[in-house]
Design a protein around this motif. Structure first.
Motif, PDB file in Angstrom:
ATOM      1  N   GLU A  21       0.849  -1.209   0.000  1.00  0.00           N
ATOM      2  CA  GLU A  21       0.000   0.000   0.000  1.00  0.00           C
ATOM      3  C   GLU A  21       0.879   1.251   0.000  1.00  0.00           C
ATOM      4  O   GLU A  21       0.531   2.246  -0.629  1.00  0.00           O
ATOM      5  N   ASP A  24       1.577   2.181  -3.312  1.00  0.00           N
ATOM      6  CA  ASP A  24       0.374   2.586  -4.056  1.00  0.00           C
ATOM      7  C   ASP A  24      -0.363   1.463  -4.775  1.00  0.00           C
ATOM      8  O   ASP A  24      -1.064   1.710  -5.750  1.00  0.00           O
ATOM      9  N   GLU A  26      -3.341  -1.344  -4.793  1.00  0.00           N
ATOM     10  CA  GLU A  26      -4.613  -1.609  -4.120  1.00  0.00           C
ATOM     11  C   GLU A  26      -4.582  -3.085  -3.725  1.00  0.00           C
ATOM     12  O   GLU A  26      -4.557  -3.964  -4.590  1.00  0.00           O
TER      13      GLU A  26
END
Ligand code: GH3
Ligand code: MG
Ligand code: MG
Ligand code: MG
Length: 293
Positions: A21, A24, A26
């Motif tokens: 995370e 970046d 998901e």
């Protein structure tokens, strides 16, 4: 970009999740192999997965094998993560379908570049898959894809016995449009027609470019009344206002043939296409810009 992490150890899972995370991604998580498989087989699944080898029930090797065998319509890039590091295990994992292999405890920089390498492959695969299934000019499904969708719908119909319909559409006097306004304007008309039709269809309908200025629409669950209503909506969307092009405003219309398969009715793939094509021929014959069933 979505990524699946499958690990039965909660601490390991949480740590990986936090790291990814931070980069970046998901993150979608699974705490065992069955759950991982289920997620990777679902339509909206991540294209990247980090899979722990040792898990109760289905292990990581099983997950790789099952996903490779069952997911054929897209590529899932799978990284096997495990405490095992000997060559024989790497060979076993990659033989089962893993794309890459990381030993625990992993180095964070190595993990990052390996995930990034997977992402490059997944991105490229997705781009190529969309290119191969869509038409470059209109952005609609291409001929191969819309016919595949039709075949699937026909098979589903034979199992479930619900009615469904197809519409075969052909732009009127398109040769004349090209002749009068030029081929670039003709291209713009095709693009605009595609956009207008897409806008009036239901989310679960499929629209494809069958050939030059010929379109095929697959309408799941439609009876004759609903299908002709949709075709009429399409017709109006096209002819209601001319298409603005660099060469001027082009009055445009579409003729359509509708074919409906009733519940339990038996029909071949070619028979169905022929039915819609024959109706289209009648629409042209009766003066164009109309719908025939
Ligand atoms: P009808 O009303 O009977 O359908 O007449 P028509 O002129 O539309 O039919 P015809 O099949 O004679 O002509 C189709 C034309 O569509 C010929 C072809 O050059 C043109 N066409 C096919 N694909 C494209 C394309 O991608 N761009 C452009 N600009 N024209 C195309
Ligand atoms: Mg484990
Ligand atoms: Mg034609
Ligand atoms: Mg035509």
């Amino acid at each position: 970009m979505k990524i699946l992490i499958a690990d039965d150890e909660p601490i390991s899972l949480l740590y990986l999740q936090a790291v990814l995370e931070e980069w970046d991604y998901e993150v979608v998580t699974a705490s065992d192999g069955n759950q991982a498989c289920e997620i990777l087989q679902s339509p909206d699944a991540p294209m990247l997965a980090i899979i722990d080898w040792m898990m109760p029930g289905m292990d990581g090797i099983d997950v790789c094998r099952v996903v490779r065998e069952s997911v054929k319509d897209r590529y899932v890039y799978m990284i096997m993560l495990t405490g095992k590091s000997e060559t024989e295990f790497i060979v076993e994992a990659m033989n089962a379908g893993a794309d890459d292999f990381i030993s625990k405890p992993f180095n964070i920089d190595e993990l990052q570049v390996r995930v990034r390498a997977g992402r490059r492959i997944a991105d490229l695969e997705q781009k190529l898959r969309i290119k191969a299934s869509h038409d470059a000019l209109t952005g609609l499904y291409n001929r191969g894809t819309i016919l595949e969708i039709l075949q699937k719908e026909l098979t589903r119909h034979q199992r479930n016995k619900h009615s469904f319909a197809i519409i075969f559409g052909d732009l009127d006097h398109f040769k004349r449009i090209n002749d009068d306004f030029g081929h670039l304007a003709g291209d713009m008309v095709l693009r605009e027609a595609a956009a207008r039709i897409s806008a009036v269809l239901r989310p679960y309908d499929s629209l494809g470019r069958y050939g030059g200025e010929e379109l095929l629409i697959v309408l799941p669950g439609c009876d004759a009344i609903e299908a002709t209503e949709i075709a009429e909506r399409v017709r109006l969307a096209i002819c209601n206002k001319p298409v603005t092009t660099d060469a001027g405003d082009v009055p445009t219309s579409l003729s359509m043939g509708v074919a409906v398969i009733a519940q339990g009715q038996q029909i071949s793939f070619n028979g169905l296409i022929h039915l819609a094509d024959a109706a289209l021929y009648i629409a042209k014959d009766k003066g164009r810009n109309r719908v025939e069933l």
